[in-house]
Scaffold this motif. Structure first.
Motif, PDB file in Angstrom:
ATOM      1  N   ILE A 139       0.942  -1.270  -0.033  1.00  0.00           N
ATOM      2  CA  ILE A 139       0.023  -0.047  -0.069  1.00  0.00           C
ATOM      3  C   ILE A 139       1.050   1.339  -0.157  1.00  0.00           C
ATOM      4  O   ILE A 139       1.712   1.345   1.152  1.00  0.00           O
ATOM      5  N   VAL A 140       0.732   1.962  -1.197  1.00  0.00           N
ATOM      6  CA  VAL A 140       1.761   3.152  -1.211  1.00  0.00           C
ATOM      7  C   VAL A 140       0.884   4.425  -0.981  1.00  0.00           C
ATOM      8  O   VAL A 140      -0.202   4.747  -2.154  1.00  0.00           O
ATOM      9  N   PHE A 141       0.886   5.146   0.068  1.00  0.00           N
ATOM     10  CA  PHE A 141       0.024   6.390   0.378  1.00  0.00           C
ATOM     11  C   PHE A 141       0.699   7.560  -0.325  1.00  0.00           C
ATOM     12  O   PHE A 141       2.139   7.638  -0.726  1.00  0.00           O
ATOM     13  N   ALA A 142       0.247   8.499  -0.357  1.00  0.00           N
ATOM     14  CA  ALA A 142       0.563   9.907  -1.296  1.00  0.00           C
ATOM     15  C   ALA A 142       1.711  10.601  -0.578  1.00  0.00           C
ATOM     16  O   ALA A 142       2.712  11.104  -1.004  1.00  0.00           O
ATOM     17  N   ASP A 143       1.706  10.290   0.941  1.00  0.00           N
ATOM     18  CA  ASP A 143       2.724  10.824   1.817  1.00  0.00           C
ATOM     19  C   ASP A 143       3.915  10.248   1.830  1.00  0.00           C
ATOM     20  O   ASP A 143       4.633  10.588   2.760  1.00  0.00           O
ATOM     21  N   ALA A 144       3.924   8.882   1.218  1.00  0.00           N
ATOM     22  CA  ALA A 144       5.258   8.319   1.102  1.00  0.00           C
ATOM     23  C   ALA A 144       6.394   8.795   0.534  1.00  0.00           C
ATOM     24  O   ALA A 144       6.058   9.755  -0.446  1.00  0.00           O
ATOM     25  N   ASP A 145       7.522   8.203   0.984  1.00  0.00           N
ATOM     26  CA  ASP A 145       8.788   8.521  -0.098  1.00  0.00           C
ATOM     27  C   ASP A 145       8.608   7.638  -1.158  1.00  0.00           C
ATOM     28  O   ASP A 145       8.983   6.543  -1.315  1.00  0.00           O
ATOM     29  N   LEU A 146       7.982   8.414  -2.477  1.00  0.00           N
ATOM     30  CA  LEU A 146       7.635   7.579  -3.652  1.00  0.00           C
ATOM     31  C   LEU A 146       8.960   6.827  -4.136  1.00  0.00           C
ATOM     32  O   LEU A 146       8.793   5.925  -4.920  1.00  0.00           O
ATOM     33  N   GLU A 147       9.786   7.826  -4.215  1.00  0.00           N
ATOM     34  CA  GLU A 147      11.140   7.214  -4.893  1.00  0.00           C
ATOM     35  C   GLU A 147      11.769   5.937  -4.214  1.00  0.00           C
ATOM     36  O   GLU A 147      11.726   4.887  -4.819  1.00  0.00           O
ATOM     37  N   VAL A 148      11.868   5.788  -2.966  1.00  0.00           N
ATOM     38  CA  VAL A 148      12.144   4.555  -2.337  1.00  0.00           C
ATOM     39  C   VAL A 148      11.044   3.662  -2.456  1.00  0.00           C
ATOM     40  O   VAL A 148      11.463   2.337  -2.473  1.00  0.00           O
ATOM     41  N   ALA A 149       9.864   3.998  -2.172  1.00  0.00           N
ATOM     42  CA  ALA A 149       8.956   2.755  -2.472  1.00  0.00           C
ATOM     43  C   ALA A 149       8.909   2.068  -3.773  1.00  0.00           C
ATOM     44  O   ALA A 149       8.639   0.894  -3.708  1.00  0.00           O
ATOM     45  N   ALA A 150       9.028   3.113  -4.711  1.00  0.00           N
ATOM     46  CA  ALA A 150       9.024   2.217  -6.108  1.00  0.00           C
ATOM     47  C   ALA A 150      10.316   1.544  -6.252  1.00  0.00           C
ATOM     48  O   ALA A 150      10.190   0.724  -6.945  1.00  0.00           O
ATOM     49  N   ALA A 151      11.453   2.097  -5.826  1.00  0.00           N
ATOM     50  CA  ALA A 151      12.613   1.246  -6.220  1.00  0.00           C
ATOM     51  C   ALA A 151      12.483  -0.193  -5.250  1.00  0.00           C
ATOM     52  O   ALA A 151      13.172  -0.908  -5.693  1.00  0.00           O
ATOM     53  N   ALA A 152      11.895  -0.055  -4.378  1.00  0.00           N
ATOM     54  CA  ALA A 152      11.693  -1.353  -3.405  1.00  0.00           C
ATOM     55  C   ALA A 152      10.786  -2.425  -3.937  1.00  0.00           C
ATOM     56  O   ALA A 152      10.729  -3.478  -3.795  1.00  0.00           O
ATOM     57  N   VAL A 153       9.835  -2.062  -5.068  1.00  0.00           N
ATOM     58  CA  VAL A 153       8.933  -2.915  -5.455  1.00  0.00           C
ATOM     59  C   VAL A 153       9.381  -4.306  -6.271  1.00  0.00           C
ATOM     60  O   VAL A 153       8.848  -5.356  -5.826  1.00  0.00           O
ATOM     61  N   PRO A 154      10.454  -4.054  -7.147  1.00  0.00           N
ATOM     62  CA  PRO A 154      10.816  -5.427  -7.843  1.00  0.00           C
ATOM     63  C   PRO A 154      11.314  -6.447  -6.740  1.00  0.00           C
ATOM     64  O   PRO A 154      10.586  -7.600  -7.058  1.00  0.00           O
ATOM     65  N   ALA A 155      12.072  -6.108  -5.824  1.00  0.00           N
ATOM     66  CA  ALA A 155      12.388  -7.118  -5.036  1.00  0.00           C
ATOM     67  C   ALA A 155      11.359  -7.810  -4.255  1.00  0.00           C
ATOM     68  O   ALA A 155      11.132  -9.103  -3.533  1.00  0.00           O
ATOM     69  N   SER A 156      10.343  -6.903  -4.152  1.00  0.00           N
ATOM     70  CA  SER A 156       9.161  -7.417  -3.152  1.00  0.00           C
ATOM     71  C   SER A 156       8.189  -8.307  -3.830  1.00  0.00           C
ATOM     72  O   SER A 156       7.416  -8.995  -3.265  1.00  0.00           O
TER      73      SER A 156
END
Ligand code: NDP
Length: 450
Positions: free
Chosen positions: A237-254
């Motif tokens: 779950i990615v909220f608008a107030d997240a650090d989007l760069e970090v959240a997106a970069a972490a997706v592939p491994a997840s």
């Protein structure tokens, strides 16, 4: 005698044959386990702890060999396979702390002294899938042994080699013959016998929800406790107030780690609508950069799928869907599948069923309540992630999502020292963590009249 032909998923070439155990061989192994367990349970706690520490040390001495076997039979990237072999040693080391700490209680009562003991079940049957053959095996056998049980273990037919080797290493480390026996063979023969055999007193099953449900039904008929680690459809779950760069970069491994063949895969990404386009823009390069290729290569992040049949099943999820973008994968021999990002609606098959491949469904949400509703809109409840910089929201959402293992601003799910397991159709019971060994015991209460 029937045999299982093993196939290297990276090349499609067969490389070995393993004999499938019969019912009679399974029963013989259980009979040896019954005998071995009596002496093992009578060992001093320090004796059992020391034996498990020796087992851990021998596994650690063979990390390279075990990892190479996992690359060959399961197509895991070499760096992941090395982590998995080292993890087995860590689970054994951690479990070795249990025999001396499995203390019961002394309970105040009238007229005497009341104490409890954590008694082992006896023989425990562990049924293991092909996706993480070594690590999942160790989550069962290490704490079960620590608690004073013997273990019979059935690896998946597709990936028996590392489990067979761990069985040999146990003997090399000095564990008594018959205490830990790996029995390769078919699920409906060896695994099913664990369910029906009267001397197997507890079953641990990891695999599909369909087979797990049958195993649980069989165990119910025998009044036998069962731990189930089943499927998942976990939400990231990615909220608008997240650090989007970090959240997106972490997706592939997840979700693409182990080619998505992971019960904890975050196979749904829920993104707040106000940042949906921006997040997809950040996600695309991360997915394109995810390195898929030869599992022997240290730079590889993702190998092939386990089999041709499984690749066909994963591919079927792309029929008629809206593919946003894909990464790359080798062509030619081997069961390759490129990482794929799909734009989905909540009712779509790709957003509801466990795919067990490198396919992720992205869905927008409006607000916190909508995110929680969508995250829980699944029969499963294993893992999940919450990305936000708002502490209160992180606490609220992590309490509201019905999953057994959640992470905030991270995708980690598995640590040998913390509990792991699912809610709803994802399973029953917990593995790992401080209580792991206790789950392989039953409490006995003794009252001494004074
Ligand atoms: P299964 O559930 O069929 O297999 C898991 C284990 O159970 C294997 O060792 C299997 O043996 C054994 N088994 C099969 N039938 C029986 C039975 N009747 N009684 C006792 N044991 C049995 O999973 P699959 O390998 O077929 O995978 C199918 C799907 O399940 C995957 O695509 C994925 O969606 C999900 N899955 C989830 C996992 C998880 O970690 N939660 C792990 C694996 C799969 P055998 O090797 O002979 O089949």
């Amino acid at each position: 005698m029937s045999v299982q032909t093993l196939v290297d998923p990276a090349t499609g070439a067969s490389f070995a044959e393993v004999a499938a155990s019969s019912l009679a061989e399974t029963d013989a192994a259980v009979a040896r386990a019954v005998v071995a367990q009596r002496s093992w349970a009578a060992e001093s706690p320090l004796g059992r702890a020391s034996a498990l520490r020796r087992f851990a040390a021998v596994v650690r001495d063979h990390v390279d060999e075990l990892a190479r076997l996992e690359v060959l039979e399961a197509g895991h990237p070499i760096s992941s396979a090395e982590w998995e072999a080292e993890h087995v040693a860590q689970v054994l080391d951690y479990s070795a702390g249990a025999p001396e700490r499995l203390s019961g209680q002394q309970i105040p009562v009238a007229g005497g002294l009341d104490v409890t003991f954590h008694e082992p079940y006896g023989v425990v049957g562990v049924i293991v899938p092909w996706n993480f053959p070594m690590t999942i095996a160790s989550w069962g056998f290490a704490p079960a042994l620590a608690a004073g049980n013997a273990v019979v273990l059935k690896p998946a037919e597709l990936t028996p080699l590392t489990a067979i080797r761990l069985g040999e290493l146990a003997l090399e480390a000095g564990l008594p013959d018959g205490l830990f026996t790996v029995i390769p063979g078919a699920g409906p023969v060896v695994g099913q016998r664990f369910v029906t055999h009267p001397e197997v007193r507890k079953v641990v099953f990891t695999g599909s929800t369909a087979v797990g449900t049958e195993v649980a039904a069989g165990c119910a008929r025998e009044l036998k406790p069962v731990t189930l680690e089943l499927g998942g459809k976990s939400a990231n779950i990615v909220f608008a107030d997240a650090d989007l760069e970090v959240a997106a970069a972490a997706v592939p491994a997840s979700v693409f780690d182990n080619a998505g063949q992971d019960c904890c895969a975050r196979s749904r990404i829920l993104v707040q609508r106000s940042v949906y386009d921006r997040f997809l823009g950040l996600l695309e390069p991360a997915v394109r950069d995810w390195t898929v290729g030869d599992p022997n290569d240290r730079g590889t992040q993702m190998g092939p799928l386990i089999s041709a049949a499984h690749r066909d099943r994963v591919a079927s999820f792309l029929d008629g869907v809206d593919v946003a973008f894909r990464g790359s994968a080798p062509t030619g021999d081997g069961f390759w599948f490129a990482p794929t990002v799909v734009l989905a609606q909540p009712g779509d098959r790709v957003a509801r069923e466990e795919i067990f491949g490198p396919v992720v469904a992205v869905l927008p949400f409006d607000d916190e309540a909508d995110a929680i509703r969508l995250a829980n809109d699944t029969v499963y409840g294993l893992a999940g992630s919450i990305w936000t910089e708002n502490l209160g929201r992180a606490v609220r959402v992590s309490r509201a999502v019905r999953s057994g293992v959640l992470s905030v601003n991270s995708h980690s799910s598995v640590r040998y020292a913390t509990p792991f397991g699912g809610m709803k159709a994802s399973g029953l019971g917990r593995e790992l963590g401080p209580d792991a060994a206790e789950h392989f015991t039953q409490t006995k209460n003794v009252f001494f009249a004074t």
